[in-house]
Design a protein around this motif. Structure first.
Motif, PDB file in Angstrom:
ATOM      1  N   SER A  64       0.797  -1.223   0.000  1.00 25.13           N
ATOM      2  CA  SER A  64       0.000   0.000   0.000  1.00 25.13           C
ATOM      3  C   SER A  64       0.834   1.279   0.000  1.00 25.13           C
ATOM      4  O   SER A  64       0.307   2.342  -0.239  1.00 25.13           O
ATOM      5  N   ILE A  65       2.143   1.193   0.257  1.00 29.33           N
ATOM      6  CA  ILE A  65       2.933   2.420   0.355  1.00 29.33           C
ATOM      7  C   ILE A  65       3.967   2.581  -0.756  1.00 29.33           C
ATOM      8  O   ILE A  65       4.550   3.637  -0.899  1.00 29.33           O
ATOM      9  N   GLY A  66       4.216   1.569  -1.555  1.00 26.23           N
ATOM     10  CA  GLY A  66       5.204   1.679  -2.622  1.00 26.23           C
ATOM     11  C   GLY A  66       4.720   2.585  -3.739  1.00 26.23           C
ATOM     12  O   GLY A  66       3.568   3.001  -3.774  1.00 26.23           O
ATOM     13  N   TYR A  67       5.594   2.884  -4.689  1.00 29.48           N
ATOM     14  CA  TYR A  67       5.211   3.751  -5.791  1.00 29.48           C
ATOM     15  C   TYR A  67       4.799   2.924  -7.007  1.00 29.48           C
ATOM     16  O   TYR A  67       5.130   1.752  -7.127  1.00 29.48           O
ATOM     17  N   GLU A  68       4.036   3.544  -7.891  1.00 27.43           N
ATOM     18  CA  GLU A  68       3.611   2.887  -9.125  1.00 27.43           C
ATOM     19  C   GLU A  68       4.832   2.684 -10.022  1.00 27.43           C
ATOM     20  O   GLU A  68       5.642   3.589 -10.191  1.00 27.43           O
ATOM     21  N   HIS A 112       7.092   2.120 -13.500  1.00 26.24           N
ATOM     22  CA  HIS A 112       7.097   2.545 -14.898  1.00 26.24           C
ATOM     23  C   HIS A 112       6.983   1.266 -15.707  1.00 26.24           C
ATOM     24  O   HIS A 112       7.962   0.554 -15.905  1.00 26.24           O
ATOM     25  N   GLN A 113       5.776   0.946 -16.154  1.00 24.31           N
ATOM     26  CA  GLN A 113       5.522  -0.353 -16.757  1.00 24.31           C
ATOM     27  C   GLN A 113       6.348  -0.620 -18.004  1.00 24.31           C
ATOM     28  O   GLN A 113       6.642  -1.766 -18.310  1.00 24.31           O
ATOM     29  N   GLU A 114       6.764   0.427 -18.693  1.00 24.10           N
ATOM     30  CA  GLU A 114       7.596   0.217 -19.883  1.00 24.10           C
ATOM     31  C   GLU A 114       9.004  -0.263 -19.517  1.00 24.10           C
ATOM     32  O   GLU A 114       9.739  -0.743 -20.360  1.00 24.10           O
ATOM     33  N   GLU A 115       9.371  -0.157 -18.236  1.00 21.48           N
ATOM     34  CA  GLU A 115      10.679  -0.614 -17.769  1.00 21.48           C
ATOM     35  C   GLU A 115      10.593  -1.928 -16.996  1.00 21.48           C
ATOM     36  O   GLU A 115      11.602  -2.442 -16.537  1.00 21.48           O
ATOM     37  N   ARG A 162       5.244  -0.605  -5.679  1.00 21.98           N
ATOM     38  CA  ARG A 162       4.008  -0.860  -4.947  1.00 21.98           C
ATOM     39  C   ARG A 162       3.606  -2.339  -4.983  1.00 21.98           C
ATOM     40  O   ARG A 162       2.981  -2.847  -4.065  1.00 21.98           O
ATOM     41  N   TYR A 163       3.965  -3.043  -6.041  1.00 21.97           N
ATOM     42  CA  TYR A 163       3.550  -4.434  -6.222  1.00 21.97           C
ATOM     43  C   TYR A 163       4.659  -5.428  -5.876  1.00 21.97           C
ATOM     44  O   TYR A 163       4.526  -6.613  -6.132  1.00 21.97           O
ATOM     45  N   ALA A 164       5.736  -4.951  -5.317  1.00 28.38           N
ATOM     46  CA  ALA A 164       6.878  -5.805  -4.985  1.00 28.38           C
ATOM     47  C   ALA A 164       6.654  -6.570  -3.688  1.00 28.38           C
ATOM     48  O   ALA A 164       6.054  -6.064  -2.746  1.00 28.38           O
ATOM     49  N   HIS A 173       1.831  -7.463  -9.560  1.00 26.19           N
ATOM     50  CA  HIS A 173       1.072  -6.492 -10.351  1.00 26.19           C
ATOM     51  C   HIS A 173      -0.016  -7.235 -11.122  1.00 26.19           C
ATOM     52  O   HIS A 173       0.214  -8.352 -11.598  1.00 26.19           O
ATOM     53  N   PRO A 174      -1.204  -6.662 -11.269  1.00 23.09           N
ATOM     54  CA  PRO A 174      -2.272  -7.341 -12.005  1.00 23.09           C
ATOM     55  C   PRO A 174      -1.883  -7.752 -13.433  1.00 23.09           C
ATOM     56  O   PRO A 174      -2.398  -8.731 -13.953  1.00 23.09           O
ATOM     57  N   ASN A 175      -0.960  -7.029 -14.064  1.00 20.92           N
ATOM     58  CA  ASN A 175      -0.529  -7.346 -15.432  1.00 20.92           C
ATOM     59  C   ASN A 175       0.879  -7.919 -15.484  1.00 20.92           C
ATOM     60  O   ASN A 175       1.537  -7.843 -16.519  1.00 20.92           O
ATOM     61  N   HIS A 176       1.362  -8.483 -14.394  1.00 26.35           N
ATOM     62  CA  HIS A 176       2.754  -8.934 -14.322  1.00 26.35           C
ATOM     63  C   HIS A 176       3.133  -9.902 -15.437  1.00 26.35           C
ATOM     64  O   HIS A 176       4.253  -9.866 -15.937  1.00 26.35           O
ATOM     65  N   SER A 177       2.219 -10.747 -15.871  1.00 20.89           N
ATOM     66  CA  SER A 177       2.573 -11.724 -16.904  1.00 20.89           C
ATOM     67  C   SER A 177       2.770 -11.075 -18.273  1.00 20.89           C
ATOM     68  O   SER A 177       3.437 -11.639 -19.135  1.00 20.89           O
ATOM     69  N   ASN A 178       2.249  -9.875 -18.483  1.00 27.80           N
ATOM     70  CA  ASN A 178       2.435  -9.172 -19.758  1.00 27.80           C
ATOM     71  C   ASN A 178       3.776  -8.463 -19.847  1.00 27.80           C
ATOM     72  O   ASN A 178       4.221  -8.110 -20.934  1.00 27.80           O
ATOM     73  N   PHE A 179       4.420  -8.213 -18.721  1.00 25.29           N
ATOM     74  CA  PHE A 179       5.680  -7.469 -18.741  1.00 25.29           C
ATOM     75  C   PHE A 179       6.773  -8.233 -19.470  1.00 25.29           C
ATOM     76  O   PHE A 179       7.657  -7.645 -20.061  1.00 25.29           O
TER      77      PHE A 179
END
Length: 74
Positions: free
Chosen positions: A8-12, A14-17, A38-40, A52-58
């Motif tokens: 709940s306290i981490g930062y969003e 940069h999904q492109e990275e 935030r999702y770590a 992350h909800p989209n972790h498999s797409n990264f």
């Protein structure tokens, strides 16, 4: 998956990275070891997991540079 205080306290991110290695349906390993995200989910000395909800797409969307070739003078 239960939320931790860190979640709940981490930062969003940069999904492109983002670049992950899928492990389970709800979990991947973060190749960047970005524990501030935030999702770590820090895993001690073994690295960081990503929920992350989209972790498999990264993995598919990651832009990874190919190894550079260095010219060597002879």
């Amino acid at each position: 998956m239960t939320m931790t205080k860190h979640y709940s306290i981490g930062y969003e991110p940069h999904q492109e990275e983002c670049f992950t290695l899928p492990l389970l349906n709800d979990l991947s390993r973060c190749s960047a070891n970005n524990w501030r995200c935030r999702y770590a989910i820090p895993a001690g000395s073994s690295g960081v997991y990503c929920c992350h909800p989209n972790h498999s797409n990264f993995r598919l969307n990651a832009n990874i540079d190919s190894p550079r070739q260095v010219a060597v003078s002879v």
